[in-house]
Scaffold this motif. Structure first.
Motif, mmCIF file in Angstrom:
data_model
loop_
_atom_site.group_PDB
_atom_site.id
_atom_site.type_symbol
_atom_site.label_atom_id
_atom_site.label_comp_id
_atom_site.label_asym_id
_atom_site.label_seq_id
_atom_site.Cartn_x
_atom_site.Cartn_y
_atom_site.Cartn_z
ATOM 1 N N LEU A 206 31.625 32.093 26.957
ATOM 2 C CA LEU A 206 32.819 33.274 26.672
ATOM 3 C C LEU A 206 32.767 34.128 27.980
ATOM 4 N N VAL A 207 33.592 34.089 28.827
ATOM 5 C CA VAL A 207 33.669 35.054 30.056
ATOM 6 C C VAL A 207 35.039 35.461 30.288
ATOM 7 N N GLU A 208 34.929 36.348 31.234
ATOM 8 C CA GLU A 208 36.472 37.038 31.653
ATOM 9 C C GLU A 208 37.059 36.362 32.568
ATOM 10 N N ILE A 209 38.284 36.098 32.631
ATOM 11 C CA ILE A 209 39.062 35.337 33.710
ATOM 12 C C ILE A 209 40.125 36.383 34.207
ATOM 13 N N THR A 210 40.298 36.561 35.376
ATOM 14 C CA THR A 210 41.300 37.644 35.764
ATOM 15 C C THR A 210 42.442 36.821 36.653
ATOM 16 N N TYR A 211 43.627 36.680 36.138
ATOM 17 C CA TYR A 211 44.707 35.975 36.836
ATOM 18 C C TYR A 211 45.266 37.291 37.637
ATOM 19 N N GLU A 212 45.446 36.891 39.015
ATOM 20 C CA GLU A 212 45.799 37.709 39.699
ATOM 21 C C GLU A 212 47.162 37.234 40.489
ATOM 22 N N GLY A 213 48.072 38.047 40.711
ATOM 23 C CA GLY A 213 49.395 37.612 41.380
ATOM 24 C C GLY A 213 50.245 39.019 41.448
ATOM 25 N N SER A 214 51.411 38.874 42.111
ATOM 26 C CA SER A 214 52.145 39.851 42.481
ATOM 27 C C SER A 214 52.879 40.581 41.110
ATOM 28 N N GLY A 215 52.640 41.795 41.114
ATOM 29 C CA GLY A 215 53.207 42.421 39.832
ATOM 30 C C GLY A 215 52.354 42.093 38.421
ATOM 31 N N ALA A 216 51.156 41.377 38.615
ATOM 32 C CA ALA A 216 50.246 41.192 37.488
ATOM 33 C C ALA A 216 48.766 41.038 37.854
ATOM 34 N N SER A 217 47.996 41.463 37.008
ATOM 35 C CA SER A 217 46.624 40.995 36.772
ATOM 36 C C SER A 217 46.173 41.298 35.641
ATOM 37 N N LEU B 153 57.292 37.478 36.315
ATOM 38 C CA LEU B 153 58.966 37.449 36.096
ATOM 39 C C LEU B 153 59.601 38.693 35.893
ATOM 40 N N LYS B 154 58.876 39.657 35.258
ATOM 41 C CA LYS B 154 59.332 40.875 34.886
ATOM 42 C C LYS B 154 59.556 41.429 36.236
ATOM 43 N N THR B 155 58.580 41.383 37.076
ATOM 44 C CA THR B 155 58.466 42.048 38.176
ATOM 45 C C THR B 155 59.507 41.487 39.178
ATOM 46 N N TYR B 156 59.526 40.231 39.531
ATOM 47 C CA TYR B 156 60.763 39.691 40.421
ATOM 48 C C TYR B 156 62.076 39.711 40.086
ATOM 49 N N PHE B 157 62.440 39.599 38.529
ATOM 50 C CA PHE B 157 63.877 39.502 38.084
ATOM 51 C C PHE B 157 64.262 40.916 37.492
ATOM 52 N N ARG B 158 63.144 42.014 37.573
ATOM 53 C CA ARG B 158 63.659 43.174 36.677
ATOM 54 C C ARG B 158 64.066 43.008 35.063
ATOM 55 N N ARG C 26 55.782 31.523 47.924
ATOM 56 C CA ARG C 26 56.229 31.385 46.531
ATOM 57 C C ARG C 26 57.865 31.886 46.845
ATOM 58 N N TRP C 27 58.352 30.913 46.155
ATOM 59 C CA TRP C 27 60.086 30.747 45.792
ATOM 60 C C TRP C 27 60.175 30.680 44.296
ATOM 61 N N ALA C 28 61.044 31.872 43.921
ATOM 62 C CA ALA C 28 61.178 31.949 42.469
ATOM 63 C C ALA C 28 62.772 31.728 42.110
ATOM 64 N N PHE C 29 63.202 31.148 41.042
ATOM 65 C CA PHE C 29 64.544 30.935 40.781
ATOM 66 C C PHE C 29 64.776 31.044 39.213
ATOM 67 N N ASN C 30 65.951 31.399 38.847
ATOM 68 C CA ASN C 30 66.314 31.469 37.332
ATOM 69 C C ASN C 30 67.151 30.483 37.135
ATOM 70 N N ILE C 31 67.021 29.393 36.551
ATOM 71 C CA ILE C 31 67.860 28.070 36.533
ATOM 72 C C ILE C 31 68.287 27.677 35.056
ATOM 73 N N ASP C 32 68.445 28.506 34.192
ATOM 74 C CA ASP C 32 68.864 28.024 32.905
ATOM 75 C C ASP C 32 70.393 28.136 32.798
ATOM 76 N N SER C 33 71.097 28.629 33.543
ATOM 77 C CA SER C 33 72.707 28.557 33.699
ATOM 78 C C SER C 33 73.085 27.657 34.757
ATOM 79 N N ILE C 34 74.515 27.422 34.564
ATOM 80 C CA ILE C 34 74.909 26.740 36.088
ATOM 81 C C ILE C 34 74.905 27.386 37.288
ATOM 82 N N THR C 35 74.600 28.805 37.094
ATOM 83 C CA THR C 35 74.371 29.781 38.189
ATOM 84 C C THR C 35 73.128 29.915 38.481
ATOM 85 N N ILE C 36 72.612 29.735 39.693
ATOM 86 C CA ILE C 36 71.228 30.250 40.388
ATOM 87 C C ILE C 36 70.990 31.606 40.609
#
Length: 288
Positions: free
Chosen positions: A13-24, A140-145, A241-251
Motif C-alpha cells: 500500500l503506497v501513495e500515488i500522486t496523479y499530476e496534471g493541469s488543474g489537478a494533483s 475537466l472542471k478546470t478546462y471547461f469551467r 494535450r488537446w481537449a474536446f467536449n463531444i457528447d453533442s453534435i456541436t463540439i
C-alpha cells in the motif's frame, strides 16, 4: 518525476500522486502501474489489455461498460484500430486517413499506417478506478469551467513507441486518446508525447480529427508535415494535450492554441453560457 516509460511495481500500500493541469490528487492503491507522465494517463501491461500485433488490425469490438453519448447519439460499443483511431459505428481497417468528411463517425488522434507487428505496443482499457476518475474530473472542471460533473467512466488507449509500416529508421511515436464520461457529458483528450514521424511516407500525412458522420473538425497541421507540431501545441494550455467536449453534435473546446501550428487562433468554447476569461472571444464551433 518518473520517466513515462518507467515501471513502478506497487506490491504494498503506497501513495500515488496523479499530476496534471488543474489537478494533483494523492491516492492510495495496491495496483501495479506503468506510470504515465503529467501528460499521459497511466498505462501499461499491468493495467491494460494489449492490442494484437497487426499492421491494419486491432482488438475486438469494445463493448462499453457505460452507455456513452458521442455526437448526439448513445453508444454501447465502438471499434479501435491500430492505425490510430476509434470508429464508432463500423469497423474500418483502411490505413489511409480520409482527406474529407466521411459518413461514419470516428475519433482519430493520429490516423496513419501504424505498424505494431515489428516494434511498439498499443494498450487499451476501460476503467472506473475511483482515483483516476477524481483526477480526470478535476482536469475537466478546470478546462471547461464545469460545476456539476463527476466522471464515472474512462477509456484509455495508448500507442507507445510505434512505427509506420516499412519504417527503416528508429523514429517512434507515442500518443494517447482518453475518453471521459458521466453518461451525459463526454470528453476526449488527445495527448501527444512524441511525434517523430508525420505519416506513412508522406502518402498521405497523418490525420488528427473528430468526425460526426456528416462533418468534421480537424486539428491544426493534419495531413501536412506540420502534424508533428501537435506535440508542442495545445488548446488547454497543457503542452501536447488537446481537449474536446463531444457528447453533442456541436463540439466545444477552450483556451488558446499554443505552439507551432499552422493555425494560431484563440477560441473559448463552453457547453453553456457561463462567465469566462476573455468573453469577447467566446465562440461556438458547430459542425456544418
Amino acid at each position: 518525476m518518473m520517466s513515462v516509460y518507467g515501471v513502478l511495481l506497487l506490491l504494498f500500500l503506497v501513495e500515488i500522486t496523479y499530476e496534471g493541469s488543474g489537478a494533483s490528487v494523492t491516492t492510495s492503491s495496491t495496483t501495479a502501474y506503468t506510470l504515465g507522465s503529467e501528460l499521459l494517463y497511466p498505462y501499461g501491461s499491468e493495467v491494460d489489455k494489449l492490442s494484437p500485433p497487426d499492421d491494419d488490425g486491432g482488438p475486438p469490438l469494445q463493448t462499453l461498460t457505460l452507455n456513452v453519448p458521442f455526437f448526439g447519439e448513445m453508444y454501447s460499443s465502438f471499434y479501435m484500430n491500430n492505425n490510430g483511431f476509434l470508429s464508432l459505428k463500423v469497423n474500418i481497417t483502411d490505413y489511409r486517413p480520409p482527406s474529407q468528411t466521411v459518413n461514419y463517425p470516428f475519433l482519430a488522434p493520429f490516423w496513419s499506417d501504424v505498424d505494431n507487428s515489428q516494434e511498439g505496443s498499443i494498450y487499451y482499457r476501460q476503467t472506473n478506478d475511483s482515483d483516476l476518475l477524481v483526477w480526470a474530473t478535476s482536469q475537466l472542471k478546470t478546462y471547461f469551467r464545469l460545476y456539476k460533473f463527476n466522471a464515472t467512466w474512462i477509456f484509455v488507449a495508448t500507442w507507445e513507441k510505434v512505427m509506420f509500416h516499412g519504417a527503416k529508421t528508429n523514429q517512434r511515436n507515442t500518443f494517447q486518446v482518453v475518453l471521459i464520461s458521466d453518461g451525459k457529458l463526454t470528453f476526449a483528450l488527445f495527448n501527444y508525447m512524441a511525434l517523430l514521424w508525420p505519416g506513412y511516407l508522406s502518402d498521405p500525412f497523418a490525420l488528427a480529427s473528430l468526425n460526426n458522420g456528416t462533418s468534421n473538425y480537424t486539428l491544426p497541421g493534419s495531413l501536412t508535415n506540420s502534424m508533428t507540431n501537435l506535440v508542442t501545441g495545445s488548446n488547454v494550455n497543457v503542452t501536447g494535450r488537446w481537449a474536446f467536449n463531444i457528447d453533442s453534435i456541436t463540439i466545444y473546446f477552450t483556451e488558446t492554441f499554443i505552439g507551432k501550428c499552422n493555425e494560431i487562433v484563440t477560441h473559448h468554447f463552453t457547453k453553456i453560457n457561463i462567465l469566462m476569461a476573455n468573453t469577447s472571444h467566446l465562440h461556438l464551433y458547430t459542425f456544418h
